[in-house]
Design a protein around this motif. Structure first.
Motif, short mmCIF file in Angstrom:
data_model
loop_
_atom_site.label_atom_id
_atom_site.label_comp_id
_atom_site.label_asym_id
_atom_site.label_seq_id
_atom_site.Cartn_x
_atom_site.Cartn_y
_atom_site.Cartn_z
N ASN A 118 9.35 -10.69 19.84
CA ASN A 118 8.31 -10.40 18.63
C ASN A 118 8.00 -12.09 18.11
N ILE A 119 8.85 -12.93 18.31
CA ILE A 119 8.46 -14.39 17.96
C ILE A 119 7.66 -14.84 19.10
N LEU A 120 8.11 -14.59 20.40
CA LEU A 120 7.26 -15.04 21.66
C LEU A 120 5.78 -14.30 21.49
N ARG A 121 5.70 -13.18 21.00
CA ARG A 121 4.59 -12.49 20.96
C ARG A 121 3.59 -13.20 19.59
N LEU A 122 4.08 -13.29 18.72
CA LEU A 122 3.22 -13.70 17.36
C LEU A 122 3.18 -15.10 17.31
N LYS A 123 4.30 -15.93 17.77
CA LYS A 123 4.02 -17.45 17.53
C LYS A 123 3.43 -18.08 18.90
N PHE A 124 3.73 -17.44 19.97
CA PHE A 124 3.07 -18.24 21.24
C PHE A 124 2.18 -17.44 21.98
N GLY A 125 1.97 -16.06 21.72
CA GLY A 125 0.93 -15.30 22.26
C GLY A 125 1.58 -14.84 23.51
#
Length: 128
Positions: A118-125
């Motif tokens: 979810n960090i990879l999705r939200l912060k880096f798309g």
């Protein structure tokens, strides 16, 4: 636990074959409710892709999709194999015993996977 594990494995194989060849025409794959509602990956997202990758022998891809699946496969199949060999009377093989840390390790893997994806999705798309 050995017999329960063996029965569960047989049941999973029967259900997978039944779905693949009979039920898939009638029962569509339902999108993830958690992902649809919150826009986040759920703790189980990627599990099916990881299982398929693992069945095709692509361990690295399975680890990328969902690291719990290869972990569970090693623990589950290792338990069944060693217990089965011990019950067949193979000398020098001592069946694995259940330890609580197997569960705690699995839980930590699930939580870390959920947070990192979810960090990879939200912060880096980055979509998985």
């Amino acid at each position: 636990m050995f017999w329960i594990g063996l029965t569960a494995l047989a049941g999973a194989i029967v259900l997978a074959v039944l779905y693949q060849y009979v039920l898939s025409r009638y029962i569509p794959i339902i999108p993830c409710f958690f992902n649809t509602l919150f826009g986040l990956y759920c703790p189980g997202c990627g599990g099916t892709r990881a299982l398929i990758a693992l069945l095709h022998g692509d361990v690295l891809k399975a680890l990328w999709y969902h690291p719990f699946v290869p972990y569970f496969a090693v623990v589950y199949l290792g338990f069944l194999l060693t217990q089965g060999l011990q019950r067949l009377g193979v000398k020098k093989i001592r069946g694995w015993r259940f330890h609580e840390w197997y569960l705690w390790t699995g839980l930590v893997i699930l939580i870390v996977n959920f947070v990192v994806k979810n960090i990879l999705r939200l912060k880096f798309g980055i979509l998985m």
